[in-house]
Design a protein around this motif. Structure first.
Motif, PDB file in Angstrom:
ATOM      1  N   GLY A 167       2.628  11.954   6.229  1.00 41.27           N
ATOM      2  CA  GLY A 167       3.398  10.925   6.875  1.00 41.27           C
ATOM      3  C   GLY A 167       4.534  11.717   7.562  1.00 41.27           C
ATOM      4  O   GLY A 167       4.582  12.776   7.883  1.00 41.27           O
ATOM      5  N   ALA A 168       5.478  10.676   7.570  1.00 36.05           N
ATOM      6  CA  ALA A 168       6.895  11.363   8.248  1.00 36.05           C
ATOM      7  C   ALA A 168       8.096  10.646   7.642  1.00 36.05           C
ATOM      8  O   ALA A 168       8.058   9.450   7.271  1.00 36.05           O
ATOM      9  N   ILE A 169       9.085  11.162   7.808  1.00 39.57           N
ATOM     10  CA  ILE A 169      10.547  10.802   7.184  1.00 39.57           C
ATOM     11  C   ILE A 169      11.398  10.921   8.225  1.00 39.57           C
ATOM     12  O   ILE A 169      11.515  12.073   8.988  1.00 39.57           O
ATOM     13  N   VAL A 170      12.278  10.196   8.485  1.00 36.04           N
ATOM     14  CA  VAL A 170      13.328  10.091   9.532  1.00 36.04           C
ATOM     15  C   VAL A 170      14.616   9.702   8.799  1.00 36.04           C
ATOM     16  O   VAL A 170      14.871   8.455   8.240  1.00 36.04           O
ATOM     17  N   ASN A 171      15.696  10.735   8.755  1.00 35.18           N
ATOM     18  CA  ASN A 171      16.613  10.361   8.100  1.00 35.18           C
ATOM     19  C   ASN A 171      17.897  10.160   9.191  1.00 35.18           C
ATOM     20  O   ASN A 171      17.907  10.773  10.283  1.00 35.18           O
ATOM     21  N   ARG A 227       6.300  15.449   7.929  1.00 33.73           N
ATOM     22  CA  ARG A 227       7.206  15.888   9.178  1.00 33.73           C
ATOM     23  C   ARG A 227       8.676  15.163   8.754  1.00 33.73           C
ATOM     24  O   ARG A 227       8.590  13.943   8.119  1.00 33.73           O
ATOM     25  N   VAL A 228       9.631  15.987   8.764  1.00 35.22           N
ATOM     26  CA  VAL A 228      10.939  15.350   8.440  1.00 35.22           C
ATOM     27  C   VAL A 228      12.050  15.453   9.548  1.00 35.22           C
ATOM     28  O   VAL A 228      12.115  16.772  10.051  1.00 35.22           O
ATOM     29  N   ASN A 229      12.599  14.594  10.170  1.00 35.70           N
ATOM     30  CA  ASN A 229      13.488  14.668  11.122  1.00 35.70           C
ATOM     31  C   ASN A 229      14.790  13.904  11.086  1.00 35.70           C
ATOM     32  O   ASN A 229      14.791  12.956  10.070  1.00 35.70           O
ATOM     33  N   ALA A 230      15.500  13.856  12.103  1.00 35.76           N
ATOM     34  CA  ALA A 230      16.772  13.103  11.865  1.00 35.76           C
ATOM     35  C   ALA A 230      17.544  12.516  13.219  1.00 35.76           C
ATOM     36  O   ALA A 230      17.106  13.280  14.253  1.00 35.76           O
ATOM     37  N   VAL A 231      17.857  11.455  13.179  1.00 32.34           N
ATOM     38  CA  VAL A 231      18.616  10.883  14.231  1.00 32.34           C
ATOM     39  C   VAL A 231      20.126  10.780  14.062  1.00 32.34           C
ATOM     40  O   VAL A 231      20.513  10.645  12.783  1.00 32.34           O
ATOM     41  N   CYS A 243      14.849   8.755  -2.356  1.00 34.11           N
ATOM     42  CA  CYS A 243      13.968   7.828  -1.510  1.00 34.11           C
ATOM     43  C   CYS A 243      12.842   8.961  -0.773  1.00 34.11           C
ATOM     44  O   CYS A 243      11.552   8.653  -0.793  1.00 34.11           O
ATOM     45  N   ALA A 244      13.598  10.185  -0.266  1.00 36.53           N
ATOM     46  CA  ALA A 244      12.445  11.240   0.204  1.00 36.53           C
ATOM     47  C   ALA A 244      11.589  11.654  -1.037  1.00 36.53           C
ATOM     48  O   ALA A 244      10.510  11.895  -0.858  1.00 36.53           O
ATOM     49  N   ARG A 245      12.309  11.974  -2.203  1.00 35.20           N
ATOM     50  CA  ARG A 245      11.467  12.306  -3.279  1.00 35.20           C
ATOM     51  C   ARG A 245      10.182  11.398  -3.399  1.00 35.20           C
ATOM     52  O   ARG A 245       8.934  11.823  -3.744  1.00 35.20           O
ATOM     53  N   GLU A 246      10.433  10.117  -3.699  1.00 31.32           N
ATOM     54  CA  GLU A 246       9.236   9.251  -3.901  1.00 31.32           C
ATOM     55  C   GLU A 246       8.421   9.088  -2.789  1.00 31.32           C
ATOM     56  O   GLU A 246       7.225   8.951  -3.071  1.00 31.32           O
ATOM     57  N   ALA A 247       8.912   9.306  -1.468  1.00 33.52           N
ATOM     58  CA  ALA A 247       7.949   9.298  -0.294  1.00 33.52           C
ATOM     59  C   ALA A 247       7.140  10.559  -0.317  1.00 33.52           C
ATOM     60  O   ALA A 247       6.076  10.527  -0.068  1.00 33.52           O
ATOM     61  N   VAL A 248       7.678  11.607  -0.868  1.00 34.91           N
ATOM     62  CA  VAL A 248       6.803  12.939  -0.680  1.00 34.91           C
ATOM     63  C   VAL A 248       5.676  12.798  -1.625  1.00 34.91           C
ATOM     64  O   VAL A 248       4.577  13.371  -1.643  1.00 34.91           O
ATOM     65  N   LYS A 249       6.226  12.355  -3.029  1.00 35.36           N
ATOM     66  CA  LYS A 249       5.130  12.186  -3.911  1.00 35.36           C
ATOM     67  C   LYS A 249       3.918  11.457  -3.577  1.00 35.36           C
ATOM     68  O   LYS A 249       2.977  11.585  -3.990  1.00 35.36           O
ATOM     69  N   ARG A 250       3.980  10.572  -2.614  1.00 34.26           N
ATOM     70  CA  ARG A 250       3.083   9.696  -2.116  1.00 34.26           C
ATOM     71  C   ARG A 250       2.374  10.178  -0.932  1.00 34.26           C
ATOM     72  O   ARG A 250       1.171  10.205  -0.609  1.00 34.26           O
ATOM     73  N   MET A 251       3.193  10.912  -0.106  1.00 30.99           N
ATOM     74  CA  MET A 251       2.778  11.456   1.121  1.00 30.99           C
ATOM     75  C   MET A 251       1.887  12.646   1.338  1.00 30.99           C
ATOM     76  O   MET A 251       1.048  13.029   1.895  1.00 30.99           O
ATOM     77  N   SER A 252       2.412  13.567   0.501  1.00 31.73           N
ATOM     78  CA  SER A 252       2.099  15.220   0.479  1.00 31.73           C
ATOM     79  C   SER A 252       0.539  15.221  -0.042  1.00 31.73           C
ATOM     80  O   SER A 252       0.146  14.738  -0.931  1.00 31.73           O
ATOM     81  N   GLY A 282       0.811  -1.128  -0.072  1.00 32.89           N
ATOM     82  CA  GLY A 282      -0.009  -0.056  -0.081  1.00 32.89           C
ATOM     83  C   GLY A 282       0.893   1.226  -0.049  1.00 32.89           C
ATOM     84  O   GLY A 282       2.356   1.381   0.073  1.00 32.89           O
ATOM     85  N   THR A 283       0.368   2.392   0.110  1.00 30.67           N
ATOM     86  CA  THR A 283       0.811   3.777  -0.054  1.00 30.67           C
ATOM     87  C   THR A 283       1.768   3.807   1.250  1.00 30.67           C
ATOM     88  O   THR A 283       1.334   3.733   2.278  1.00 30.67           O
ATOM     89  N   VAL A 284       3.056   4.428   1.039  1.00 30.34           N
ATOM     90  CA  VAL A 284       4.054   4.595   2.244  1.00 30.34           C
ATOM     91  C   VAL A 284       3.397   5.552   3.020  1.00 30.34           C
ATOM     92  O   VAL A 284       2.924   6.763   2.526  1.00 30.34           O
ATOM     93  N   THR A 285       3.370   5.535   4.327  1.00 29.38           N
ATOM     94  CA  THR A 285       3.381   6.426   5.417  1.00 29.38           C
ATOM     95  C   THR A 285       4.628   6.923   6.116  1.00 29.38           C
ATOM     96  O   THR A 285       4.507   7.926   6.729  1.00 29.38           O
ATOM     97  N   ALA A 286       5.482   6.242   5.944  1.00 33.54           N
ATOM     98  CA  ALA A 286       6.744   6.427   6.760  1.00 33.54           C
ATOM     99  C   ALA A 286       7.838   6.039   6.014  1.00 33.54           C
ATOM    100  O   ALA A 286       7.747   4.910   5.297  1.00 33.54           O
ATOM    101  N   LEU A 287       9.099   6.701   5.999  1.00 36.15           N
ATOM    102  CA  LEU A 287      10.152   6.428   5.462  1.00 36.15           C
ATOM    103  C   LEU A 287      11.402   6.646   6.496  1.00 36.15           C
ATOM    104  O   LEU A 287      11.514   7.566   6.956  1.00 36.15           O
TER     105      LEU A 287
END
Length: 248
Positions: A136-140, A181-185, A119-128, A79-84
């Motif tokens: 959705g949310a992205i963690v780098n 949301r985009v954050n990092a550890v 990967c962020a590009r593809e996730a944003v296209k689906r989440m935005s 299904g459509t990604v909600t987190a990366l």
């Protein structure tokens, strides 16, 4: 709507720990790997034994074609990604900058920087919400090296993670009003196999006396921070960093 997560470089170390914890939190998990199919299958089998959904997909994140195919496969199978989680990263043998050649630099930057952007590009296209998504949310996964520079060892790796820090800040601001949301550890000396890739499997033993907590970290300690940043508990947190470095 089912929660679907893509974790790059998830066949071992921090990625694998994050995959198990994400499954426990109710995500359907895509375990991305490059070559180690056996390790990726082991993670997937472990998740399935717990009654959760997971698939293993091979893709080189430095390849645009591979990344597109990866996300298309996730669309079909989970299904459509909600987190990366942009976790895939490489380093090479410890060396001073004066001895690094262009091929080494290109390999490091292609995987660690370009891979995360693709990967962020593809996730944003689906989440935005701008594209009809639901957010959705992205963690780098950056590194404490982005602050410390890794002199005499991995200045190229450290520089690639510095780029990830900047990407995190910029992308977070770019998509904040689109439900993402985009954050990092920034992990420090974590007990994983990556140190062997740099030619020093026991590196943590050598450096632990220089860490305020006097020990290396565990992959699950990083995974826990990643899952918090992905969760609703962090709903007002974006463009932020969690250092997981034992105080260093």
């Amino acid at each position: 709507m089912e929660k679907v997560i893509v974790i790059t470089g998830a066949s071992r170390g921090i990625g694998a720990a994050t995959a198990y914890l994400a499954a426990d939190k109710g995500y359907a998990v895509c375990v991305n790997y490059l070559r180690n199919q056996e390790a990726a299958k082991k993670v997937v089998d472990g998740i399935k034994k717990l009654g959760n959904k997971a698939i293993a997909l091979s893709a080189d994140v430095a390849s645009e074609t591979d990344v597109i195919a990866l996300f298309n496969s996730v669309d079909r199978q989970l299904g459509t990604v909600t987190a990366l989680v942009n976790n895939a990263g490489i380093l090479e043998q410890q060396m001073r900058v004066e001895n690094m050649d262009a091929n080494r630099l290109q390999r490091i930057l292609a995987t660690n920087i370009i891979g995360s952007f693709l990967c962020a590009r593809e996730a944003v296209k689906r989440m935005s919400t701008k594209h009809g998504g639901t957010g959705g949310a992205i963690v780098n996964v950056s590194s404490g090296a982005s602050r410390l520079g890794s002199p005499g060892e991995y200045v190229d790796y450290a520089a690639s993670k510095g780029a990830i820090d900047t990407m995190t800040i910029g992308l977070a601001k770019e998509v904040a009003e689109e439900g993402i949301r985009v954050n990092a550890v920034r992990p420090g000396f974590i007990d994983t196999e990556i140190h062997a890739s740099g030619g020093e499997p026991d590196r943590i033993e050598r450096v632990k006396e220089f860490i305020p907590m006097k020990r290396g970290g565990q992959a699950i300690e990083v995974a826990t921070a990643i899952l918090w940043l992905l969760s609703a508990e962090a709903s007002y947190t974006t463009g932020s960093f969690i250092d997981i470095t034992g105080g260093k």
